[in-house]
Design an enzyme around this catalytic site. Structure first.
Site, PDB file in Angstrom:
ATOM      1  CG  HIS A  93      -0.515   0.279   2.504  1.00 15.49           C
ATOM      2  ND1 HIS A  93      -0.104  -1.053   3.446  1.00 15.49           N
ATOM      3  CD2 HIS A  93      -0.435   1.267   3.143  1.00 15.49           C
ATOM      4  CE1 HIS A  93       0.405  -0.518   4.560  1.00 15.49           C
ATOM      5  NE2 HIS A  93       0.098   0.897   4.713  1.00 15.49           N
ATOM      6  CG  ASP A 229       0.747  -4.269   2.711  1.00 22.76           C
ATOM      7  OD1 ASP A 229       0.845  -3.624   1.805  1.00 22.76           O
ATOM      8  OD2 ASP A 229      -0.217  -3.697   3.643  1.00 22.76           O
ATOM      9  CB  SER A 658       2.748   1.594   6.365  1.00 24.36           C
ATOM     10  OG  SER A 658       1.487   1.686   7.154  1.00 24.36           O
TER      11      SER A 658
END
Length: 723
Positions: A93, A229, A658
């Protein structure tokens, strides 16, 4: 936050330093020696110098802050260097925007994934930067000597800016570095951060979104998780090793340090350490601020983004081209849409309001007979929130509902300012340069814009905002439009778009062939966007400056008091502010509620169990199914013959973390942090040690996908794999 302040009795009687918690805390790297004994108890096997040193290569040298050019110290994600050729991994992402930019209907990298099988195939990303910390320094004394308690907040802020600029300039003189001084503990401490910032960052690889976003909105902020991810980039430099913009002659970065990638077995209670650039936490938030966060910020944002998301879903599911155009925008919108709701649920369930009030009561007991600034701090904060409540609601509605939700209203004002500057420029060469830049910016905007989608979003969000905002704060253009179109916002917006040259690319480009200010000022979209923006600024500025100053001063003094109460008793970490931090804890299962127990890892079995061909959130690529059915997991399977996908730790993280490296006790990469769990979404405000979990991609799943799924042996050969 409930652990930040000790009970008054203990605070007054405790003499020996208390141990800091292994779980809570986003710690400054240069001070990590204070946590060393606690880290060793948790299982850490290296030294503080292995993490942070200015004299030798160390772990900090392999941690990358991903950002945008021109915003050097605002990192949107973290990455880590995993080869001696500047290869970095981060979350899928985090690379989603770059994948979307490079995608087309013919080459849909969001749907199919992307892999460069040699360096010539790697894709440049103008504006994407990679920042690495060189050093940091406590400069509190230098800043504080320029300040005094009798300064007003304007003079104080000016003094801080001036001395900070001098310190940063001194730190970077004669170097290729960039530096900034950042406040900690709400202006009670200040630290200098010196970075080297690379400006040629190329896309190397990513799995398809069906894997990289597996679970979609349904699984977001939840465990168990099976999302693959990750994405991969590479940092390039000029031939002399210095930062440089993209050029064919640039070479891969030769890093000071890179992380070995582990495919070893992970066990419950193993040590885990996360380094990254967490965005924002607010652990010192008072009960008054908490009420505004829950009732205003989270509630209004969630409700308005629900309207936008429903509009986007309607079109994105029906058209691949629209899906590509709006994929990144949808992801950005939906992430904090769900976060806002889940955080409110967690805050209520965990009684965070009650905990905040208990802290404030104990603080007031401590503040008795102290300097009046401590006694008055909470009262200043309370009155400041109360005085701005109505205006803050209105500002939030206009921002989320009319400026951030629809794109064209605000974008027309951005273009409008540049059109005016263009028309006022008399120098032909400068005018040509301004026009060329404006055309380039317009092409980028309209590339990811669809007139039909924008009409639907604009009408829906205007209608919701108009129906829910306090009537006295409604922009006049909406009142007029409502009367003229009898509350039919779809008809109104269709009429506006039909009349505006901003509504589609071709009309705007024709206008740029012969731009003039009079035509601009008559454009209905521009006029409405300008009026809404002016209303936003009017309401924002209507909050008295004295109110803002009292909030700033009261919060600073309150936090100062908290620091004094805990001095010598409990280590406290400053709130996150996009500066590099370290957190440490352990891999650990948890029990979220009665009768429910969650294991500490998941496997590819769960992907297949969740598969739903009718749902885009749970679609599974055929190649992944083939590998699963053949049990072709290579050396990445666990002892049970399963392929691990994700695991959870007790690490303290937030947005900006992240893609952060999750390291074992020896500094090997065991995973990538990518999410938190819904039961503890209060974490940015109140860390809940029994429930808080950091959700991580297992490095073995990443290696499996690179090796077996993508057959990218060129990338596997680059890595130092710990077996």
């Amino acid at each position: 936050m409930k652990k930040i302040i000790l009970s008054l009795t203990l605070a007054l009687l405790a003499m020996a330093p208390a141990a800091s918690r292994a779980d809570e805390g986003m710690w400054l790297l240069s001070l990590i020696g204070k946590n060393y004994a606690d880290m060793q108890k948790a299982g850490f096997k290296l030294s503080p110098e292995d993490i942070y040193s200015i004299n030798q290569s160390c772990i900090k040298d392999a941690v990358v802050g991903l950002g945008h050019e021109g915003r050097s110290f605002s990192h949107f994600c973290t990455g880590e260097i995993i080869s001696d050729k500047g290869l970095i991994s981060t979350n899928h992402h985090c690379g989603y925007g770059q994948l979307q930019e490079h995608s087309s209907v013919e080459h849909d990298y969001l749907r199919d994934g992307f892999w460069a099988y040699n360096m010539q195939q790697e894709l440049p990303n103008p504006g994407l930067t990679a920042s690495i910390l060189i050093r940091m320094e406590d400069v509190t004394d230098r800043v504080m000597e320029c300040l005094s308690d009798d300064m007003n907040e304007t003079d104080r802020a000016k003094a801080v800016r001036n001395v900070s600029q001098r310190i940063a300039e001194e730190a970077t003189r004669g170097t290729d570095y960039e530096a900034a001084v950042r406040p900690m503990f709400n202006g009670n401490q200040y630290f200098l951060f010196v970075h080297i910032i690379y400006k040629d960052v190329r896309l190397v690889g990513a799995p398809p979104s069906s894997m990289g976003k597996f679970g979609g909105d349904t699984d977001n902020w939840s465990w168990p998780r099976h999302t693959c991810d990750f994405s991969m980039f590479r940092i390039y430099t000029a031939p002399d090793g210095k930062p440089a913009a993209y050029a064919k002659e640039n070479i891969p970065l030769k890093p000071k340090h890179h992380f070995p990638v582990s495919c070893r077995e992970l066990k419950d209670n193993d040590f885990a350490m996360v380094l990254g650039f967490p965005g924002t936490t607010n652990r010192f938030l008072t009960s008054y601020g908490l009420k505004e966060t829950m009732d205003v910020t989270n509630t209004i944002r969630y409700n308005l983004r629900t309207v936008k998301i429903n509009s986007l879903r309607f079109y994105m599911r029906r058209d691949q081209g629209i899906q590509i155009k709006y994929a990144s925008k949808y992801a950005s919108c939906s992430n904090y849409w769900k976060y806002s709701n889940e955080q409110n649920v967690a805050l209520k369930k965990l009684n965070t309001m009650g905990l905040k009030k208990d802290i404030e009561n104990e603080y007031l007991e401590w503040a008795k007979n102290k300097d009046p600034k401590y006694t008055n701090a909470l009262d200043l904060i309370k009155k400041s929130y109360a005085n701005r409540r109505e205006l803050q609601e209105a500002v939030t509605y206009i921002d989320e509902g009319l400026l951030e939700g629809p794109e064209l209203l605000y974008q027309s004002t951005v273009f409008g300012r540049k059109i005016k500057a263009l028309c006022e420029e008399n120098n032909p060469d400068k005018r040509d340069a301004l026009l060329a830049a404006l055309r380039t910016e317009a092409e980028a905007f309209y590339k990811d814009y669809d007139e039909m989608v924008e009409q639907r979003i604009t009408a829906s969000m205007m209608e919701y905002t108009y129906q829910h905002i306090n009537v006295q704060y409604v922009p006049d253009c909406l009142k007029t439009a409502d009367r003229r179109y009898k509350s039919d916002f779809r008809v109104m917006v269709t009429h506006l778009f039909n009349q505006s040259f901003f509504a589609n690319r071709d009309a705007f480009m024709r206008f740029l062939d012969n731009p003039d200010v009079k035509t601009l000022e008559r454009d209905v979209i521009y006029k409405m966007g300008k009026e809404i923006l002016e209303k936003y600024r009017e309401l924002y500025n209507a909050i008295p400056k004295e109110n803002r100053d009292n909030m700033t001063r009261g919060t600073r003094d309150f936090v100062d008091g908290i620091l004094q109460i805990n001095a010598g008793k409990q280590l406290l970490s400053p709130d996150a502010n996009s500066t590099i931090r370290l957190t440490y804890g352990n891999i650990k299962a948890y029990e979220p509620r009665d009768g429910v127990s969650y294991h500490y890892y998941t496997t590819l079995d769960g992907v297949m169990q969740k598969e739903d061909p009718t749902s885009y959130e749970f679609a599974v690529p055929q190649r992944l199914k083939d590998l699963y059915n053949a049990k072709d997991f290579g050396p990445y399977a666990n002892k049970q013959g399963q392929l691990p996908t994700c695991f959870i730790t007790t690490n303290d993280i937030t947005g900006g973390n992240s893609g952060s490296p999750v390291l074992d006790a020896y500094g090997n990469l065991i995973g990538l942090a990518f999410d938190g769990n819904g039961e503890a979404m209060s974490g940015d405000i109140d860390f809940e040690e029994n429930l808080q979990r950091c959700i991580c991609l297992d490095s073995r799943y990443m290696l499996f996908v690179i090796d077996k799924y993508a057959n990218a042996q060129n990338l596997i050969d680059e890595l130092d794999i710990v077996r």
